[in-house]
Design a protein around this motif. Structure first.
Motif, short mmCIF file in Angstrom:
data_model
loop_
_atom_site.label_atom_id
_atom_site.label_comp_id
_atom_site.label_asym_id
_atom_site.label_seq_id
_atom_site.Cartn_x
_atom_site.Cartn_y
_atom_site.Cartn_z
N UNK A 35 0.82 -1.22 0.00
CA UNK A 35 0.00 0.00 0.00
C UNK A 35 0.85 1.27 0.00
N UNK A 36 2.04 1.18 0.58
CA UNK A 36 2.93 2.34 0.64
C UNK A 36 4.21 2.15 -0.15
N UNK A 37 4.75 0.93 -0.10
CA UNK A 37 6.06 0.72 -0.73
C UNK A 37 6.26 -0.75 -1.03
N UNK A 38 6.73 -1.05 -2.23
CA UNK A 38 7.04 -2.42 -2.59
C UNK A 38 8.28 -2.85 -1.81
N UNK A 39 8.25 -4.01 -1.16
CA UNK A 39 9.43 -4.45 -0.40
C UNK A 39 10.68 -4.45 -1.28
N UNK A 40 11.79 -3.98 -0.76
CA UNK A 40 13.02 -3.90 -1.56
C UNK A 40 13.47 -5.25 -2.12
N UNK A 41 13.11 -6.32 -1.41
CA UNK A 41 13.54 -7.66 -1.85
C UNK A 41 12.59 -8.26 -2.88
N UNK A 42 11.48 -7.56 -3.19
CA UNK A 42 10.50 -8.12 -4.12
C UNK A 42 10.86 -7.72 -5.54
N UNK A 43 11.03 -8.68 -6.41
CA UNK A 43 11.35 -8.40 -7.80
C UNK A 43 10.40 -9.16 -8.71
N UNK A 44 10.96 -9.98 -9.57
CA UNK A 44 10.14 -10.81 -10.45
C UNK A 44 9.71 -12.05 -9.67
N UNK A 93 0.23 -13.05 -8.02
CA UNK A 93 1.08 -11.88 -7.92
C UNK A 93 0.27 -10.60 -7.91
N UNK A 94 0.93 -9.46 -7.68
CA UNK A 94 0.23 -8.18 -7.57
C UNK A 94 0.13 -7.45 -8.91
N UNK A 95 -0.95 -6.70 -9.05
CA UNK A 95 -1.04 -5.72 -10.13
C UNK A 95 -1.90 -4.57 -9.69
N UNK A 96 -1.78 -3.44 -10.38
CA UNK A 96 -2.42 -2.21 -9.93
C UNK A 96 -3.94 -2.22 -10.12
N UNK A 97 -4.61 -1.50 -9.24
CA UNK A 97 -6.05 -1.34 -9.33
C UNK A 97 -6.41 0.07 -8.87
N UNK A 98 -7.42 0.65 -9.51
CA UNK A 98 -7.93 1.97 -9.13
C UNK A 98 -9.36 1.84 -8.62
N UNK A 99 -9.92 2.89 -8.05
CA UNK A 99 -11.27 2.80 -7.49
C UNK A 99 -12.36 2.49 -8.51
N UNK A 100 -12.11 2.77 -9.80
CA UNK A 100 -13.13 2.46 -10.82
C UNK A 100 -12.64 1.46 -11.86
N UNK A 101 -11.54 0.78 -11.57
CA UNK A 101 -10.98 -0.25 -12.46
C UNK A 101 -10.53 0.31 -13.81
N UNK A 102 -10.20 1.59 -13.86
CA UNK A 102 -9.72 2.21 -15.09
C UNK A 102 -8.37 2.86 -14.83
N UNK A 103 -7.51 2.94 -15.85
CA UNK A 103 -6.16 3.48 -15.65
C UNK A 103 -6.16 4.97 -15.34
N UNK A 104 -5.00 5.44 -14.92
CA UNK A 104 -4.71 6.86 -14.75
C UNK A 104 -3.78 7.24 -15.90
N UNK A 105 -4.34 7.78 -16.96
CA UNK A 105 -3.58 7.99 -18.19
C UNK A 105 -3.77 9.41 -18.69
N UNK A 106 -2.70 10.20 -18.67
CA UNK A 106 -2.77 11.57 -19.15
C UNK A 106 -1.85 12.48 -18.35
N UNK A 107 -2.03 13.77 -18.47
CA UNK A 107 -1.17 14.72 -17.75
C UNK A 107 -1.31 14.59 -16.23
#
Length: 809
Positions: A283-292, A327-341
């Protein structure tokens, strides 16, 4: 590493590679990608790679189809497979609610150019004989061009083609910090040195929140943990392969809440976690040891889905499990990306919060490239623009909203549906009074906003559906009361700015498509983009030569502020202030509005003293410094009372005690359709011009220059653009909503922008974009509603009070 590039992309997943490819495709070869480890090392490598186009949105349908087209283009350019398999996708409806959703959607798909068709139960059995043919199956929805792709292969393919055109990719290069330079460029600090760029793009996947914090952004996205299982080979699938038969389409059945597709002779089973079982990640930071890396299997989280699935497809349970991928992947409150300025930042672009980078990568790369290079994405991106979320989108709100949104991913989605997740959050002082008055709430910009009112608190139960619902009688009463006597609506979430300073008038005149109003007057105006599309709509109030008050849609607070801020002159001659949180709004409307309001204020409300489309300041009840705006979105005589928010409860209490009935959003929507008033992001869109929207009277081009003027001049001279018409349709059990196709003699000619049931006229109304030859009054057309052609007739102006006499009374 290079010391300078025109564009730097941070993140080497499918989204980042798509952006790099899009940039080079459109001529920007001086582009660099920075990847902290190896390409595809984030969510991309463990993604399922699904390509799905089912969504009840014209714009998003176009975008997802664009991704599939681009991936086919990449495969052809490479001359080798990237695993693109357009096997189709079959969705099953087991309930009336789901079948209604499919039937409502089919016209939206046709209008957007998405190939799909409805199937009868017996056709479902032929398409996927491994599915138990339950008596509950109402039908199916088959998308022929859906499918899947190999995530690693398409990412590597995009990267190769970008490299071939001159782009540079630096792996094992972690961006550690950013500095905005005075000229709008960026300095990027990495573990391999520094690089400067004109434009900076964040496409960091699961690192989105922590990376964005480095530039002061708090992004509303959180990684969720999702998983799928791969089975051992299934005999039936192996047999079909040997016989040369095609793969089964991807199967989605609401009964088991998952997708099921073939995977090298076995099944891939991907269940969607319920809200209570969904796990969040970093929620705040990906663990430093987490990679692929992958996370441990969590079968308990989806045990119910698995049990239901093997009942529906017994072959799934007849073989062993080969592997789990979690594994993890991103999610937003409306299931749509944040794309733009990125709001508040020059030349910083976001491609974050992407819930399915494979599905979204192609179109996001294409559109961001156009936006950066040409200054415009070429289509309306408002549904995924990061500025659609206000500053209210805090971390805990985002977490709870994400849990609820993903937890209902497999539900049938119904118009007017309001889930309770992360609510209420922001409320106005009159919230308790209106709740006691029977309010059923929805949300705008984080605020609770009244949708409709029940006769009692006990009856104020949220209700939604594709078919007519019980609460419609209450909405009809709200409309009738407002039209025949008076009503009021709480509209405090509206966006409100002041524009002041010695250069205010000159600056606004160079932005607005309409002339500025005179002192004490109101004008409606749009701000256009360079293509002439409608970028924003404002009620412009002028109190003195250089003192303006602007009102716009609630959901436009961040977007409109950001857009206008980017246009402010550098000399300090114009000051802009956001009063959205400080000022409340109550709109009083109806033929008795003057008689109700006059005893409460010393302002003379007679038409000679207070004409239509004018504004004054004064007192109302005990409330001081109230802006009284004689304007109404209902088409009735009315005033908007913009007041310091501390007076909100007092004003509402006063109106309730005076016997004035409140009304909600559903009544307002019906009344604005009856007047053919345009709505932002529907008729007023970034890909629709004022001339197409029928707002010619609000565009003044003589002896003026403003944004988009050249494009509008060209369009007017060409004269062959589409136009907006109002359609009258007969009453039906289901109503027009938005984005449905418009036809003449069975041929698709246009699409609906918005529509619904008219509570006062007792028939449906739609607003639609059609070619000009079909815009003549009385022209007979059809709209496909719920998979049936419904007769429609063009109305010259609007169906209610076309002269506008009632608002001017």
């Amino acid at each position: 590493m290079k010391s300078h590039a025109q564009v730097v992309v941070v993140g080497g997943g499918c989204v980042g590679a798509s952006i790099l490819y899009g940039l080079t495709k459109h001529g920007c070869t001086d582009a660099v990608m920075l990847e902290r480890s190896q390409l595809t090392a984030g969510s991309t490598w463990h993604a399922a790679g699904l390509l799905v186009t089912f969504v009840r949105s014209h714009s998003i349908s176009k975008m997802t189809m664009e991704t599939i087209r681009i991936y086919g283009e990449v495969e052809r350019a490479l001359g080798t497979s990237v695993g693109l398999r357009q096997v189709g996708q079959l969705r099953i409806a087991n309930t009336e609610k789901r079948w209604d959703e499919f039937q409502s959607y089919i016209s939206v798909a046709e209008a957007a150019g998405v190939p799909c068709r409805l199937l009868k139960p017996q056709e479902v059995a032929k398409v996927h004989p491994l599915l138990v043919q339950s008596k509950d199956i109402r039908g199916g929805l088959l998308h022929d061009q859906d499918g899947y792709i190999n995530p690693a292969d398409i990412t590597m393919g995009l990267a190769k083609l970008a490299r071939d055109k001159g782009a540079s990719i630096y792996q094992n290069t972690e961006a550690t910090g950013y500095e905005a330079m005075p000229d709008g460029s960026w300095k990027v600090f990495t573990n391999q040195g520094e690089i400067n760029c004109d434009h900076l793009i964040f496409a960091t996947g699961n690192y989105a929140r922590e990376n964005a914090r480095r530039v002061g952004l708090d992004l509303p996205c959180i990684p969720i943990v999702h998983q799928y299982w791969t089975t051992e080979p299934v005999p039936e699938l192996i047999r079909r392969r040997k016989e040369g038969l095609p793969e089964f389409p991807i199967l989605r059945d609401e009964d088991y809440g998952a997708y099921l597709r073939e995977d090298v002779g076995g099944f891939q089973f991907g269940p969607y976690e319920f809200e209570q079982d969904l796990k969040l990640f970093a929620e705040d930071r990906v663990p430093p040891t987490f990679g692929a890396d992958l996370l441990p299997e969590d079968f308990e989280a989806v045990e119910t889905q698995w049990e239901r699935a093997i009942e529906r497809v017994p072959a799934l349970g007849e073989v062993g499990i080969k592997a789990n991928t979690r594994g993890p992947f991103q999610m937003t409150p409306d299931e749509l990306p944040l794309c733009g300025p990125a709001p508040g930042h020059r030349n910083l672009w976001l491609a974050e919060g992407v819930p399915g980078g494979i599905l979204w990568g192609g179109t996001m790369g294409e559109r961001l490239a156009r936006w950066i290079i040409n200054g415009d994405p070429g289509i309306d991106m408002s549904e995924i623009d990061p500025r659609r979320f206000g500053d209210f989108a805090a971390k805990r709100w985002t977490m709870d909203k994400v849990r609820g949104t993903w937890g209902t991913h497999m539900h049938a989605h119904v118009p007017g549906e309001d889930y309770p997740f992360a609510r209420p959050m922001k409320t106005v002082p009159s919230y308790d009074l209106l709740t006691v008055a029977g309010a059923v709430w929805t949300t705008f910009n984080g605020y609770e906003f009244p949708r409709w009112f029940a006769p009692s608190v006990e009856l104020a139960v949220p209700e939604a559906g594709f078919r007519h619902t019980a609460h419609m009688k209450y909405v009809q009463s709200e409309v009738k009361t407002t039209r025949e006597t008076a009503g009021f609506i709480e509209m405090s979430p509206m966006t409100k700015f002041t524009i002041r300073g010695l250069g205010a008038a000159a600056w606004l005149d160079g932005i607005m498509a309409n002339k500025l109003p005179g002192i004490g007057r109101i004008a409606l105006s749009v701000v256009c983009n360079t293509r002439g599309g409608i970028d924003g709509e404002y009620t412009v109030v002028r109190y003195s030569e250089n003192d303006f008050y602007l009102v716009s849609t609630p959901n436009g607070q961040v977007y409109n502020w950001d857009r206008l801020s980017r246009l402010l002159p550098d000399d300090g001659s114009v000051q802009m202030e956001d009063l959205s949180e400080q000022m409340g709004v109550i709109a009083l409307a109806g033929p008795n509005a003057r008689g109700i309001l006059q005893p409460l204020t010393d302002n003379d409300l007679s038409t000679p003293a207070f004409p239509f489309m004018s504004a004054q300041k004064g007192e109302v009840g005990y409330a001081k410094d109230v802006h009284l705006l004689r304007i109404s979105y209902t088409g009735e005589l009315g005033w908007e009372l913009h007041h310091p928010i501390g007076y909100n409860r007092h004003l509402v209490d006063m109106l309730l005690k005076a016997g004035v009935n409140p009304f909600g959003l559903e009544a307002l929507e019906s009344m604005r359709l009856e007047k053919s008033y345009r709505a932002i992001n529907r008729e007023l869109r970034r890909d629709i011009t004022p001339f197409e929207a029928g707002l010619d009277r609000f565009v003044v081009m003589e002896d003026r220059t403003f944004i988009g003027r050249d494009a509008l001049v060209k369009q007017k001279n060409d004269g062959n653009h589409q136009v907006l018409v109002t359609l009258k349709l007969p009453y039906g059990e289901t109503s027009v909503i938005a984005d449905e196709g418009v036809y003449q003699d069975g041929k698709l000619i246009g699409r609906v922008t918005s529509g619904g049931f008219s509570y006062y006229c007792n028939h449906d109304i739609a607003m639609a974009l059609v070619p000009q030859e079909f815009a003549k009054n009385g022209t007979r057309l059809q709209v496909k509603i719920h998979n049936k052609m419904r007769a429609a007739q063009v109305v010259e102006n609007c169906v209610y009070d076309p002269s506008g006499a009632r608002a001017r009374a």
